[in-house]
Design a protein around this motif. Structure first.
Motif, PDB file in Angstrom:
ATOM      1  N   ALA A   1       4.080  -9.796 -11.525  1.00  0.00           N
ATOM      2  CA  ALA A   1       4.238 -10.485 -10.229  1.00  0.00           C
ATOM      3  C   ALA A   1       3.306  -9.886  -8.931  1.00  0.00           C
ATOM      4  O   ALA A   1       2.932 -10.972  -8.081  1.00  0.00           O
ATOM      5  CB  ALA A   1       5.677 -10.240  -9.667  1.00  0.00           C
ATOM      6  N   HIS A   2       2.578  -8.891  -9.067  1.00  0.00           N
ATOM      7  CA  HIS A   2       1.784  -8.300  -8.210  1.00  0.00           C
ATOM      8  C   HIS A   2       0.407  -7.969  -8.651  1.00  0.00           C
ATOM      9  O   HIS A   2       0.004  -6.916  -8.665  1.00  0.00           O
ATOM     10  CB  HIS A   2       2.377  -7.564  -7.256  1.00  0.00           C
ATOM     11  N   PRO A   3      -0.215  -8.910  -9.494  1.00  0.00           N
ATOM     12  CA  PRO A   3      -1.372  -8.570 -10.286  1.00  0.00           C
ATOM     13  C   PRO A   3      -2.540  -7.889  -9.178  1.00  0.00           C
ATOM     14  O   PRO A   3      -3.238  -6.893  -9.732  1.00  0.00           O
ATOM     15  CB  PRO A   3      -2.059  -9.855 -10.954  1.00  0.00           C
ATOM     16  N   ARG A   4      -2.801  -8.355  -8.200  1.00  0.00           N
ATOM     17  CA  ARG A   4      -3.757  -7.895  -7.084  1.00  0.00           C
ATOM     18  C   ARG A   4      -3.483  -6.399  -7.012  1.00  0.00           C
ATOM     19  O   ARG A   4      -4.367  -5.679  -6.904  1.00  0.00           O
ATOM     20  CB  ARG A   4      -3.770  -8.583  -5.906  1.00  0.00           C
ATOM     21  N   THR A   5      -2.273  -5.946  -6.466  1.00  0.00           N
ATOM     22  CA  THR A   5      -1.786  -4.675  -6.174  1.00  0.00           C
ATOM     23  C   THR A   5      -2.165  -3.695  -7.569  1.00  0.00           C
ATOM     24  O   THR A   5      -2.860  -2.559  -7.368  1.00  0.00           O
ATOM     25  CB  THR A   5      -0.582  -4.390  -5.772  1.00  0.00           C
ATOM     26  N   GLY A   6      -1.887  -4.143  -8.798  1.00  0.00           N
ATOM     27  CA  GLY A   6      -2.200  -3.566  -9.885  1.00  0.00           C
ATOM     28  C   GLY A   6      -3.833  -3.138 -10.042  1.00  0.00           C
ATOM     29  O   GLY A   6      -4.179  -2.150 -10.365  1.00  0.00           O
ATOM     30  N   VAL A   7      -4.420  -4.186  -9.994  1.00  0.00           N
ATOM     31  CA  VAL A   7      -5.866  -4.322  -9.882  1.00  0.00           C
ATOM     32  C   VAL A   7      -6.616  -3.038  -9.068  1.00  0.00           C
ATOM     33  O   VAL A   7      -7.441  -2.380  -9.209  1.00  0.00           O
ATOM     34  CB  VAL A   7      -6.397  -5.534  -9.823  1.00  0.00           C
ATOM     35  N   GLU A   8      -5.938  -3.338  -7.622  1.00  0.00           N
ATOM     36  CA  GLU A   8      -6.504  -2.393  -6.579  1.00  0.00           C
ATOM     37  C   GLU A   8      -6.356  -0.997  -7.064  1.00  0.00           C
ATOM     38  O   GLU A   8      -7.111  -0.088  -6.761  1.00  0.00           O
ATOM     39  CB  GLU A   8      -5.856  -2.669  -5.335  1.00  0.00           C
ATOM     40  N   LEU A   9      -5.100  -0.619  -7.682  1.00  0.00           N
ATOM     41  CA  LEU A   9      -4.648   0.799  -8.170  1.00  0.00           C
ATOM     42  C   LEU A   9      -5.904   1.149  -9.315  1.00  0.00           C
ATOM     43  O   LEU A   9      -6.075   2.225  -9.139  1.00  0.00           O
ATOM     44  CB  LEU A   9      -3.452   0.802  -8.646  1.00  0.00           C
ATOM     45  N   LEU A  10      -6.108   0.402 -10.198  1.00  0.00           N
ATOM     46  CA  LEU A  10      -7.255   0.471 -11.127  1.00  0.00           C
ATOM     47  C   LEU A  10      -8.291   0.804 -10.708  1.00  0.00           C
ATOM     48  O   LEU A  10      -8.997   1.915 -11.380  1.00  0.00           O
ATOM     49  CB  LEU A  10      -7.412  -0.616 -12.211  1.00  0.00           C
ATOM     50  N   VAL A  11      -8.880   0.156  -9.493  1.00  0.00           N
ATOM     51  CA  VAL A  11     -10.195   0.351  -9.106  1.00  0.00           C
ATOM     52  C   VAL A  11     -10.298   1.653  -8.132  1.00  0.00           C
ATOM     53  O   VAL A  11     -11.292   2.523  -8.052  1.00  0.00           O
ATOM     54  CB  VAL A  11     -10.780  -0.868  -8.159  1.00  0.00           C
ATOM     55  N   ASP A  12      -9.164   1.713  -7.252  1.00  0.00           N
ATOM     56  CA  ASP A  12      -9.192   2.721  -6.353  1.00  0.00           C
ATOM     57  C   ASP A  12      -8.932   4.060  -7.192  1.00  0.00           C
ATOM     58  O   ASP A  12      -9.648   5.305  -6.666  1.00  0.00           O
ATOM     59  CB  ASP A  12      -8.071   2.649  -5.351  1.00  0.00           C
ATOM     60  N   SER A  13      -8.315   4.148  -8.145  1.00  0.00           N
ATOM     61  CA  SER A  13      -8.182   5.417  -8.927  1.00  0.00           C
ATOM     62  C   SER A  13      -9.285   6.030  -9.644  1.00  0.00           C
ATOM     63  O   SER A  13      -9.348   6.923 -10.348  1.00  0.00           O
ATOM     64  CB  SER A  13      -6.920   5.048  -9.953  1.00  0.00           C
TER      65      SER A  13
END
Length: 502
Positions: free
Chosen positions: A227-239
């Motif tokens: 439901a919130h793919p952008r937030t998941g992608v941001e965590l992938l990149v930021d981490s």
């Protein structure tokens, strides 16, 4: 902030009530109790019940060993499968519910691979501590209705926080896939990670290379369809995880200086992803979401500074399509997904040559034909790719695309655009040219298809005349049906050599 005691009790009671009206769970618990064993609803099923999203997939754990589980469910279940029995899991279906029943686990990990040395445990507490996150480390004893929450999973659920039962370092060292699962739960459930989890993600991102590409792909797909793919992608990149599993994403964070201004490609891609999701009408579309996220993947490799302080990205759609194929193959996506995403990336920029409607009908036909069954997705991707903050410009672009869709509909009403084929089929080509099946027939078919795209449907005689003229230009005899003197192919329908939009 934690829930009040009253709210916590209400949540617990809601789960108990859910179980009270669940005949499958109750019936199964009764059978286990009769055999002298305890049965617990556990993990994601408890979490989802509290979130009001429990489906037909139910997870159970028990002190019974796998063979005993098989004995208990055989004759009760509508179907039983033992594909996971080596890991202590037996599957069973009953009245539409899919049940997975697993013996308590107390596994040990070698911390080289993610494959545990399977060890069966004796207590529910030991089983729960080895689970990935505290929100998945809750259980309900189905015999006593006792709620078991040794790691404060209920508080974490109330605060929508992901934390681990053991330390994050221990948990992720045991199974690095849990790091991707964290990003997936952020996307699916709208949770955030506890500070110590974020710290461990940054420290241990490189451990994800221990995981097979197939496992990574499965988690990435679930993340993107959340439901919130952008937030998941941001965590992938930021981490730092994305640097190992999808390195093209952080590479889109292009440095911008005061002289060479352009949109931040990474941020732009996240906005396009958001807008593509908003345009979906029938649930999550993995192909569309991948294309939206990766449509500008070719920009870093094609960026050029131009005189006057500008920046160009010529042919980034061509480079991007190649990069998409390479990355998605590495992630073991299916051939169909790879080709669909790559074709959308290749085509996403073509609309910008449309101007204010300057395309000929031939160019519109080619747009439709090249997109083929991806045309509805291409419509969404192109519209989502408009991220300008200038409302007047954005409105003008949307109106222009409205006009293109109207033209497509108008031409489609006169021609079967969804199935553009030459005016002569292969059998007719062979008869007219007196040739057997082979590459020559394919070349003739392609010529006639190009002619159809340029000119629209032709009368039969005109198509025959064009084919004969083409055959003569190829140095072929057309004695089989060369009657009369047909007009030159250029006079009949043009050569089809100019491909305005290819």
């Amino acid at each position: 902030m934690s829930r009040t005691s009253a709210t916590t009790n209400a949540a617990r009671n809601a789960v108990v009530e859910l179980l009270r009206v669940s005949p499958v769970a109750d019936d199964l618990a009764t059978r286990f109790a009769a055999a002298g064993h305890r049965l617990y609803l556990v993990g994601g099923s408890v979490r989802d019940a509290m979130l009001g999203r429990l489906g037909n997939d139910l997870d159970f754990t028990t002190d019974a060993r796998p063979r005993e589980i098989m004995r208990i469910v055989t004759g009760w279940a509508d179907a039983v499968w033992d594909t996971g029995i080596a890991f202590g899991t037996v599957g069973a279906a009953k009245h539409g519910a899919q049940c997975e029943i697993t013996t308590f686990r107390a596994d040990a990990y070698d911390r080289v691979s993610r494959n545990p040395e399977v060890q069966f445990g004796d207590t529910i507490e030991a089983d729960l501590v080895r689970r990935d996150f505290t929100v998945n480390a809750m259980a309900i004893d189905l015999s006593t209705r006792q709620f078991i929450d040794p790691h404060d999973g209920l508080d974490a659920l109330a605060n929508r926080v992901l934390d681990t039962p053991a330390t994050p370092q221990e948990s992720f060292a045991d199974d690095p896939l849990r790091m991707l699962r964290a990003a997936r739960f952020v996307s699916q459930l709208g949770f955030t990670c506890a500070p110590r989890v974020l710290e461990a993600l940054h420290e241990m991102a490189g451990e994800i290379t221990r995981i097979t590409a197939e496992r990574v792909q499965a988690e990435l797909s679930k993340l993107l369809c959340g439901a919130h793919p952008r937030t998941g992608v941001e965590l992938l990149v930021d981490s730092g995880l994305a640097a190992h599993v999808l390195p093209e994403l952080p590479s889109m964070r292009l440095e911008i200086d005061e002289h060479h201004q352009h949109k931040d490609v990474y941020e732009h891609s996240l906005v396009v992803l958001d807008q593509a999701v908003a345009l979906e009408t029938e649930g999550p579309d993995l192909v569309l979401r991948l294309a939206a996220l990766l449509h500008d993947i070719g920009k870093p490799d094609t960026r050029r500074h131009v005189p006057g302080g500008g920046v160009s990205f010529h042919h980034h759609e061509v480079v991007g399509a190649k990069l998409v194929r390479k990355r998605l193959r590495a992630l073991r996506y299916s051939k169909e997904v790879i080709e669909d995403v790559a074709r959308l990336v290749f085509l996403h920029l073509r609309f910008h040559g449309y101007g204010k409607g300057e395309w000929t009908d031939s160019a519109v036909r080619r747009y439709v034909t090249d997109a083929d069954d991806l045309l509805p997705r291409l419509h969404k991707l192109v519209r989502a790719d408009c991220t300008t903050r200038n409302r007047r410009k954005a409105s003008a672009l949307q109106r222009t695309y409205d006009g293109l869709e109207e033209r497509i509909a108008r031409i489609a009403a006169d021609e079967d655009l969804a199935r553009v084929r030459p005016d002569l089929d292969g059998n007719e080509i062979m008869r007219l040219l007196d040739v057997p099946p082979g590459p020559l027939v394919g070349k003739a078919w392609t010529f006639l298809k190009e002619l159809r795209l340029d000119q629209g449907p032709l009368e039969y005689d005109d198509a025959v005349a064009a084919l004969r003229s083409w055959a003569r230009a190829q140095g072929l005899g057309v004695a089989a049906a060369d009657q009369g003197e047909p007009a030159d192919a250029d006079e009949v329908a043009g050569t089809g050599a100019e491909d305005e939009q290819r």
